[in-house]
Design a protein around this motif. Sequence first.
Motif, PDB file in Angstrom:
ATOM      1  N   PHE A 162       0.854  -1.190   0.000  1.00  0.00           N
ATOM      2  CA  PHE A 162       0.000   0.000   0.000  1.00  0.00           C
ATOM      3  C   PHE A 162       0.883   1.231   0.000  1.00  0.00           C
ATOM      4  N   THR A 163       0.311   2.359  -0.390  1.00  0.00           N
ATOM      5  CA  THR A 163       1.048   3.615  -0.389  1.00  0.00           C
ATOM      6  C   THR A 163       0.078   4.789  -0.366  1.00  0.00           C
ATOM      7  N   ASP A 164       0.601   5.924   0.074  1.00  0.00           N
ATOM      8  CA  ASP A 164      -0.154   7.177  -0.059  1.00  0.00           C
ATOM      9  C   ASP A 164       0.546   8.102  -1.046  1.00  0.00           C
ATOM     10  N   GLY A 165       1.463   7.559  -1.791  1.00  0.00           N
ATOM     11  CA  GLY A 165       2.219   8.320  -2.770  1.00  0.00           C
ATOM     12  C   GLY A 165       3.601   8.686  -2.284  1.00  0.00           C
ATOM     13  N   GLU A 166       3.782   8.768  -0.978  1.00  0.00           N
ATOM     14  CA  GLU A 166       5.085   9.119  -0.417  1.00  0.00           C
ATOM     15  C   GLU A 166       5.573   8.028   0.537  1.00  0.00           C
ATOM     16  N   TYR A 167       4.692   7.506   1.343  1.00  0.00           N
ATOM     17  CA  TYR A 167       5.014   6.440   2.282  1.00  0.00           C
ATOM     18  C   TYR A 167       4.381   5.151   1.770  1.00  0.00           C
ATOM     19  N   TRP A 168       5.038   4.042   2.054  1.00  0.00           N
ATOM     20  CA  TRP A 168       4.478   2.777   1.598  1.00  0.00           C
ATOM     21  C   TRP A 168       4.847   1.661   2.560  1.00  0.00           C
ATOM     22  N   GLY A 169       4.083   0.585   2.468  1.00  0.00           N
ATOM     23  CA  GLY A 169       4.304  -0.552   3.343  1.00  0.00           C
ATOM     24  C   GLY A 169       3.631  -1.780   2.786  1.00  0.00           C
ATOM     25  N   GLU A 170       3.579  -2.814   3.604  1.00  0.00           N
ATOM     26  CA  GLU A 170       2.997  -4.088   3.186  1.00  0.00           C
ATOM     27  C   GLU A 170       2.128  -4.653   4.299  1.00  0.00           C
ATOM     28  N   ILE A 171       1.155  -5.453   3.882  1.00  0.00           N
ATOM     29  CA  ILE A 171       0.269  -6.110   4.842  1.00  0.00           C
ATOM     30  C   ILE A 171       0.198  -7.601   4.518  1.00  0.00           C
ATOM     31  N   PHE A 172      -0.011  -8.377   5.558  1.00  0.00           N
ATOM     32  CA  PHE A 172      -0.238  -9.813   5.431  1.00  0.00           C
ATOM     33  C   PHE A 172      -1.660 -10.063   5.913  1.00  0.00           C
ATOM     34  N   VAL A 173      -2.479 -10.619   5.037  1.00  0.00           N
ATOM     35  CA  VAL A 173      -3.912 -10.772   5.303  1.00  0.00           C
ATOM     36  C   VAL A 173      -4.292 -12.236   5.129  1.00  0.00           C
ATOM     37  N   THR A 174      -5.167 -12.704   6.003  1.00  0.00           N
ATOM     38  CA  THR A 174      -5.796 -14.003   5.768  1.00  0.00           C
ATOM     39  C   THR A 174      -7.205 -13.743   5.258  1.00  0.00           C
ATOM     40  N   TYR A 175      -7.729 -14.715   4.560  1.00  0.00           N
ATOM     41  CA  TYR A 175      -9.092 -14.570   4.063  1.00  0.00           C
ATOM     42  C   TYR A 175      -9.812 -15.900   4.165  1.00  0.00           C
TER      43      TYR A 175
ATOM     44  N   GLU B 227      -0.566  -9.161   9.906  1.00  0.00           N
ATOM     45  CA  GLU B 227       0.708  -8.486  10.152  1.00  0.00           C
ATOM     46  C   GLU B 227       0.839  -7.325   9.175  1.00  0.00           C
ATOM     47  N   TYR B 228       1.600  -6.309   9.562  1.00  0.00           N
ATOM     48  CA  TYR B 228       1.735  -5.126   8.729  1.00  0.00           C
ATOM     49  C   TYR B 228       2.996  -4.370   9.108  1.00  0.00           C
ATOM     50  N   PHE B 229       3.482  -3.572   8.197  1.00  0.00           N
ATOM     51  CA  PHE B 229       4.572  -2.653   8.493  1.00  0.00           C
ATOM     52  C   PHE B 229       4.617  -1.553   7.449  1.00  0.00           C
ATOM     53  N   MET B 230       5.220  -0.433   7.851  1.00  0.00           N
ATOM     54  CA  MET B 230       5.414   0.688   6.916  1.00  0.00           C
ATOM     55  C   MET B 230       6.906   0.963   6.890  1.00  0.00           C
ATOM     56  N   TYR B 231       7.419   1.142   5.694  1.00  0.00           N
ATOM     57  CA  TYR B 231       8.845   1.436   5.549  1.00  0.00           C
ATOM     58  C   TYR B 231       9.127   2.848   6.042  1.00  0.00           C
ATOM     59  N   PRO B 232      10.251   3.034   6.713  1.00  0.00           N
ATOM     60  CA  PRO B 232      10.616   4.397   7.133  1.00  0.00           C
ATOM     61  C   PRO B 232      11.018   5.219   5.927  1.00  0.00           C
ATOM     62  N   LYS B 233      10.702   6.490   5.978  1.00  0.00           N
ATOM     63  CA  LYS B 233      11.066   7.376   4.887  1.00  0.00           C
ATOM     64  C   LYS B 233      12.549   7.665   4.972  1.00  0.00           C
ATOM     65  N   LEU B 234      13.233   7.424   3.881  1.00  0.00           N
ATOM     66  CA  LEU B 234      14.677   7.658   3.841  1.00  0.00           C
ATOM     67  C   LEU B 234      14.952   9.051   3.318  1.00  0.00           C
ATOM     68  N   GLY B 235      15.904   9.672   3.899  1.00  0.00           N
ATOM     69  CA  GLY B 235      16.337  10.985   3.397  1.00  0.00           C
ATOM     70  C   GLY B 235      15.681  12.081   4.021  1.00  0.00           C
TER      71      GLY B 235
END
Length: 162
Positions: free
Chosen positions: A127-140, A154-162
């Motif tokens: 997922f992303t908002d255009g500047e920040y992004w991350g990943e999710i683990f989903v069961t269905y 489970e989920y996480f967002m990558y830290p913004k670098l720079g």
Amino acid sequence: MYLFIFSVLLIIFQYVNSKSIIDKYEEDIKTFKSKIAENEKVVTALEDQNFELNYFNIDRNEDALSYFEAQGYNTDQLIPAIIDGLYKMNDYEGEEHPIVPYVSMTDSKLLINKIRILNHRWIVANFTDGEYWGEIFVTYSIDEENNLKYKLVEYFMYPKLG
């Protein structure tokens, strides 16, 4: 006599000219055969890499597909429905995404971009908002009324670098 000599010279000229053309064609054929052999090696390597990259994919998981077929589902319709169900969550009101546990830190909404169904229970998406992004683990799962139910594991967002 002049006609005979002229004919012999013409035949010799044509022989030499034809021989050089044939030699050039043979050289071109050798060059193209070597390029074809190199390209076939590259294609084989890419096919192997593609197979490895698609290992965790429901399309290649016969056990997961058999699980759905044993329950009477048409996988050609079910798999797109599972993906569409997550993408439909991108159409939400307010600031909170229905499954992504973060709020956008920009003026854009958080959106699920890419989805990979791993098997008959697990999904990974980014997922992303255009500047920040991350990943999710989903069961269905599919309930008794054939409704898809998604659960964030489970989920996480990558830290913004720079």
